[in-house]
Design a protein around this motif. Structure first.
Motif, PDB file in Angstrom:
ATOM      1  N   ASN A  44       1.100 -32.459  -0.992  1.00  0.00           N
ATOM      2  CA  ASN A  44       1.602 -32.411  -2.352  1.00  0.00           C
ATOM      3  C   ASN A  44       1.651 -33.812  -2.957  1.00  0.00           C
ATOM      4  N   PHE A  45       0.549 -34.193  -3.623  1.00  0.00           N
ATOM      5  CA  PHE A  45       0.505 -35.527  -4.227  1.00  0.00           C
ATOM      6  C   PHE A  45       1.525 -35.645  -5.354  1.00  0.00           C
ATOM      7  N   ALA A  46       1.917 -34.488  -5.932  1.00  0.00           N
ATOM      8  CA  ALA A  46       2.879 -34.522  -7.042  1.00  0.00           C
ATOM      9  C   ALA A  46       4.298 -34.792  -6.550  1.00  0.00           C
ATOM     10  N   HIS A  47       4.474 -34.947  -5.236  1.00  0.00           N
ATOM     11  CA  HIS A  47       5.795 -35.151  -4.677  1.00  0.00           C
ATOM     12  C   HIS A  47       6.485 -36.375  -5.284  1.00  0.00           C
ATOM     13  N   GLY A  48       5.717 -37.445  -5.468  1.00  0.00           N
ATOM     14  CA  GLY A  48       6.274 -38.647  -6.072  1.00  0.00           C
ATOM     15  C   GLY A  48       6.680 -38.403  -7.515  1.00  0.00           C
ATOM     16  N   ALA A  49       5.833 -37.673  -8.241  1.00  0.00           N
ATOM     17  CA  ALA A  49       6.139 -37.372  -9.641  1.00  0.00           C
ATOM     18  C   ALA A  49       7.378 -36.488  -9.723  1.00  0.00           C
ATOM     19  N   GLN A  50       7.545 -35.587  -8.749  1.00  0.00           N
ATOM     20  CA  GLN A  50       8.725 -34.729  -8.760  1.00  0.00           C
ATOM     21  C   GLN A  50       9.996 -35.534  -8.458  1.00  0.00           C
ATOM     22  N   TYR A  51       9.855 -36.524  -7.605  1.00  0.00           N
ATOM     23  CA  TYR A  51      10.953 -37.467  -7.318  1.00  0.00           C
ATOM     24  C   TYR A  51      11.345 -38.209  -8.594  1.00  0.00           C
ATOM     25  N   MET A  52      10.307 -38.707  -9.292  1.00  0.00           N
ATOM     26  CA  MET A  52      10.533 -39.429 -10.552  1.00  0.00           C
ATOM     27  C   MET A  52      11.187 -38.500 -11.570  1.00  0.00           C
ATOM     28  N   MET A  53      10.722 -37.252 -11.638  1.00  0.00           N
ATOM     29  CA  MET A  53      11.287 -36.285 -12.585  1.00  0.00           C
ATOM     30  C   MET A  53      12.763 -36.031 -12.284  1.00  0.00           C
ATOM     31  N   GLY A  54      13.101 -35.938 -11.004  1.00  0.00           N
ATOM     32  CA  GLY A  54      14.489 -35.727 -10.632  1.00  0.00           C
ATOM     33  C   GLY A  54      15.376 -36.812 -11.228  1.00  0.00           C
ATOM     34  N   ALA A  55      14.928 -38.078 -11.060  1.00  0.00           N
ATOM     35  CA  ALA A  55      15.709 -39.188 -11.605  1.00  0.00           C
ATOM     36  C   ALA A  55      15.788 -39.101 -13.126  1.00  0.00           C
ATOM     37  N   PHE A  56      14.658 -38.789 -13.762  1.00  0.00           N
ATOM     38  CA  PHE A  56      14.632 -38.723 -15.221  1.00  0.00           C
ATOM     39  C   PHE A  56      15.483 -37.579 -15.753  1.00  0.00           C
ATOM     40  N   VAL A  57      15.415 -36.411 -15.084  1.00  0.00           N
ATOM     41  CA  VAL A  57      16.212 -35.269 -15.551  1.00  0.00           C
ATOM     42  C   VAL A  57      17.688 -35.623 -15.469  1.00  0.00           C
ATOM     43  N   ALA A  58      18.106 -36.286 -14.385  1.00  0.00           N
ATOM     44  CA  ALA A  58      19.507 -36.697 -14.269  1.00  0.00           C
ATOM     45  C   ALA A  58      19.886 -37.623 -15.424  1.00  0.00           C
ATOM     46  N   TRP A  59      19.000 -38.569 -15.710  1.00  0.00           N
ATOM     47  CA  TRP A  59      19.252 -39.518 -16.807  1.00  0.00           C
ATOM     48  C   TRP A  59      19.313 -38.801 -18.152  1.00  0.00           C
ATOM     49  N   MET A  60      18.398 -37.839 -18.370  1.00  0.00           N
ATOM     50  CA  MET A  60      18.374 -37.101 -19.625  1.00  0.00           C
ATOM     51  C   MET A  60      19.639 -36.251 -19.775  1.00  0.00           C
ATOM     52  N   LEU A  61      20.055 -35.624 -18.661  1.00  0.00           N
ATOM     53  CA  LEU A  61      21.260 -34.799 -18.710  1.00  0.00           C
ATOM     54  C   LEU A  61      22.454 -35.637 -19.163  1.00  0.00           C
ATOM     55  N   LEU A  62      22.541 -36.858 -18.611  1.00  0.00           N
ATOM     56  CA  LEU A  62      23.667 -37.723 -18.958  1.00  0.00           C
ATOM     57  C   LEU A  62      23.541 -38.221 -20.399  1.00  0.00           C
ATOM     58  N   THR A  63      22.327 -38.640 -20.776  1.00  0.00           N
ATOM     59  CA  THR A  63      22.146 -39.270 -22.085  1.00  0.00           C
ATOM     60  C   THR A  63      22.226 -38.264 -23.225  1.00  0.00           C
ATOM     61  N   TYR A  64      21.574 -37.113 -23.049  1.00  0.00           N
ATOM     62  CA  TYR A  64      21.496 -36.179 -24.176  1.00  0.00           C
ATOM     63  C   TYR A  64      22.590 -35.108 -24.135  1.00  0.00           C
ATOM     64  N   ALA A  65      23.087 -34.772 -22.951  1.00  0.00           N
ATOM     65  CA  ALA A  65      24.037 -33.664 -22.872  1.00  0.00           C
ATOM     66  C   ALA A  65      25.379 -34.083 -22.293  1.00  0.00           C
ATOM     67  N   GLY A  66      25.484 -35.335 -21.868  1.00  0.00           N
ATOM     68  CA  GLY A  66      26.746 -35.805 -21.320  1.00  0.00           C
ATOM     69  C   GLY A  66      27.128 -35.167 -19.991  1.00  0.00           C
ATOM     70  N   ILE A  67      26.117 -34.620 -19.293  1.00  0.00           N
ATOM     71  CA  ILE A  67      26.392 -33.983 -17.999  1.00  0.00           C
ATOM     72  C   ILE A  67      26.423 -35.050 -16.919  1.00  0.00           C
ATOM     73  N   ASN A  68      27.485 -35.062 -16.109  1.00  0.00           N
ATOM     74  CA  ASN A  68      27.684 -36.197 -15.203  1.00  0.00           C
ATOM     75  C   ASN A  68      26.846 -36.111 -13.918  1.00  0.00           C
ATOM     76  N   TYR A  69      26.968 -37.158 -13.110  1.00  0.00           N
ATOM     77  CA  TYR A  69      26.162 -37.314 -11.903  1.00  0.00           C
ATOM     78  C   TYR A  69      26.281 -36.123 -10.960  1.00  0.00           C
ATOM     79  N   TRP A  70      27.529 -35.659 -10.749  1.00  0.00           N
ATOM     80  CA  TRP A  70      27.736 -34.626  -9.728  1.00  0.00           C
ATOM     81  C   TRP A  70      27.030 -33.333 -10.092  1.00  0.00           C
ATOM     82  N   LEU A  71      27.109 -32.964 -11.385  1.00  0.00           N
ATOM     83  CA  LEU A  71      26.401 -31.768 -11.824  1.00  0.00           C
ATOM     84  C   LEU A  71      24.889 -31.990 -11.784  1.00  0.00           C
ATOM     85  N   ALA A  72      24.479 -33.219 -12.182  1.00  0.00           N
ATOM     86  CA  ALA A  72      23.047 -33.528 -12.183  1.00  0.00           C
ATOM     87  C   ALA A  72      22.466 -33.400 -10.771  1.00  0.00           C
ATOM     88  N   LEU A  73      23.276 -33.731  -9.781  1.00  0.00           N
ATOM     89  CA  LEU A  73      22.836 -33.647  -8.392  1.00  0.00           C
ATOM     90  C   LEU A  73      22.454 -32.203  -8.039  1.00  0.00           C
TER      91      LEU A  73
END
Lengths: 295, 304
Positions: A44-73
């Protein structure tokens, strides 16, 4: 000051901890790669991109929806995992009858698309993500200063790795998974829905990658290229460990992280290449990998 | 034979109609893809690290010509020699693993070369080696003349493609074909398949080096882009898109991808996105590539 081979013990411990943290990422990522490879025979070459997406989704959740780290996890791996399920159903499942190389090429294309989209949207300067309130600061252990968040990452990554290992070795679902890895046709003849198992495994692998991404988010700057940078190292880790055993890949991941940390202390010039050198040596001595079975 | 003559005529006339630098870039990448395809298309080995040979040869040629002041032919020769030696080392390591592992090992080794180039002083890090003098080929042909340079690049391209064509259509190529179709069978027939795979790998790496060295002459630049894994991915894409079952398919793929890059270079990450989409489309919908599908179409028409 206490020194060890001329290196202050504080610096040594600090680098070892960094190495352990990198090793945690390597371990969780190579675990997911090995799971997917076992059942789908696809790297799965996309594994790295999925890792990156995980980080970005967490950041987006916090920035746009105010959802904190624990929920983002929880939420970020779920989102990326569902995305993985979609990819498997729409694209990957067409390729199972073909040469395994096509799966690698397809997921490489997907990785380029995801990386490109995030680069287009957020540039390559990187976003920052603060660790949760509870894990800010650190404790003095006497021989070193331990930032709480770093300690948390190592512990939780280790726990996840062990949980996945227990799930696969000790539960009924895990037994089915192992059986389907050995002989899918036979398992299917027993009435088990193997295609569903395959879809679930890919989704789970993607979710694991995203989980590692969320863990990494407060440590590094979140940037679209973080995935491709780490995935190539993880490939080397997988070649060194061999994909035959779960605990083997976890052990190799953590071990190589530590080796990398040590190299940073004693011979920093080689720290970015040491894992590749080890890979070359392992290929010469034990081509199947440290924990691998020969074909 | 007709169509070979037509292509040759087109190639000779092209610089008077199309921007020569663009043509030369496409020719360099075309040769790179043809060399790569010797492994993927004709031996069944997917190398994900060919940028290492392409890019490092570019550095060696650039360094030799700029710092040591050697003539272009010696510069290219140095680049090719180093690429061949690297191919031997990489090949010896990579052929110890099969299939999917082969791709991962080559990718990892190439990344090692990338990190080396990032740190080594002679590559000048992020700046790369710039303003490399083109000099005079054999001491007579002035390569600063755009048209002279074009015909030299075209000649190098033709020689490279001819070498691959000869290799594929020789007893050696037949053994490679046998390895691609059924390696255990080839072993049981008494062939030492590892040696054949290694020879193919070294040949492919050398020609990839030739392409990289030639690219240095054209752009007077050797940079980190050339050794990056993106470049390794690009050459895979060119080969797939053009058609890996044919000698000239990869050239068609190289022209298409180079054209896309030329037009979209200004709008950020879209090149990457479009490359990714082409990857997905080719792998899921037309795996024979442009030339492969065209040949299949002609074949179907003939049968009717």
């Amino acid at each position: 000051m206490v020194t060890f081979f001329g290196v202050p013990i504080q610096a040594l411990m600090g680098q070892l901890l960094l190495g352990l943290i990198n090793g945690a990422s390597y371990a969780v990522l190579s675990l997911g790669l090995a799971l997917i490879f076992g059942l789908l025979n696809i790297i799965n070459f996309a594994h790295g991109a999925q890792y990156m997406m995980g980080a970005f989704v967490a950041w987006m959740l916090l920035t746009y929806a105010g959802i904190n780290y624990w929920l983002a996890l929880l939420v970020a791996p779920l989102v990326v995992g569902l995305f993985g399920v979609l990819i498997e159903r729409l694209l990957l499942h067409r390729l199972y009858k073909l040469d395994h190389l096509y799966g690698l090429l397809l997921t490489f294309g997907l990785a380029l698309i995801m990386e490109g989209l995030f680069r287009q949207a957020y540039g390559i300067s990187g976003q920052s993500y603060d660790p949760p309130q509870m894990l800010q600061g650190g404790v003095n252990l006497g021989f070193m200063f331990l930032p709480l968040y770093r300690g948390w990452v190592v512990v939780v990554a280790l726990a996840v790795c062990l949980a996945v290992w227990a799930g696969i070795e000790k539960t009924r679902l895990g037994a089915l998974l192992r059986a389907a890895t050995e002989n899918p046709a036979l398992v299917r003849a027993f009435g088990v829905n193997v295609p569903l198992l395959i879809t679930g495994t890919y989704g789970f692998g993607a979710a694991l990658a995203a989980f590692a991404g969320v863990l990494a988010a407060p440590l590094y700057s979140i940037n679209p290229l973080m995935g491709s940078n780490i995935i190539i190292i993880v490939f080397a880790v997988v070649v060194i460990g061999g994909m035959g055993s779960i605990l083997g890949s976890v052990l190799t991941g953590f071990g190589l992280g530590l080796v990398e940390g040590l190299t940073k202390v004693f011979y920093p010039e080689a720290s970015s290449t040491v894992i590749f050198v080890i890979m070359a040596i392992v290929l010469l001595i034990k081509p199947a990998g440290l924990f691998g079975r020969a074909n | 034979m007709m169509w070979i003559a037509a292509i040759a005529a087109l190639a000779l006339a092209a610089p008077y109609a199309v921007y020569p630098i663009f043509l030369m870039k496409a020719l360099c990448f075309g040769l790179f893809a043809v060399a790569f395809n010797l492994l993927l298309g004709y031996t069944g080995l997917l190398s994900f690290g060919h940028a290492a040979f392409f890019g490092f040869a570019a550095y060696v040629t650039g360094h030799a010509m700029k710092e040591w002041g050697v003539t272009p032919e010696l510069g290219i020769l140095a680049g090719v020699a180093v690429a061949a030696a690297m191919g031997l080392v990489f090949g010896l390591l990579a052929i110890r693993r099969l299939g999917i592992y082969f791709a991962m090992v080559t990718l990892a080794l190439a990344q090692m070369v990338y990190f080396y180039c990032l740190q080594a002083p002679f590559t000048h890090g992020e700046d790369g080696i710039q303003a490399i003098p083109r000099g005079k080929l054999f001491g007579v042909l002035p390569l600063d003349d755009m048209y002279v340079l074009y015909y030299v690049v075209l000649a190098i391209f033709a020689i490279g493609v001819w070498i691959v064509w000869r290799a594929v259509h020789s007893p050696f190529g037949q053994v490679l074909h046998a390895i691609r179709e059924n390696e255990p069978r080839a072993v049981s027939l008494g062939y030492k398949t590892e040696r054949f795979k290694l020879a193919a790998f070294v040949l492919s790496a050398s020609l990839a080096g030739l392409a990289g060295a030639t690219k240095t002459l054209v752009f007077q630049l050797a940079s980190l882009t050339d050794v990056n894994w993106h470049t390794s991915g690009e050459v895979v894409l060119m080969t797939l898109l053009g058609g890996m079952g044919t000698v000239l398919g990869p050239v068609a793929g190289a022209f298409v991808i180079t054209t896309i890059e030329n037009y979209l270079a200004d709008i950020g990450a879209w090149v990457t996105i479009i490359q990714g989409i082409i990857f997905v489309l080719v792998v899921t919908l037309f795996r024979r590539g442009i030339i492969g599908e065209a040949l299949a179409f002609v074949e179907r028409r003939r049968r009717q």
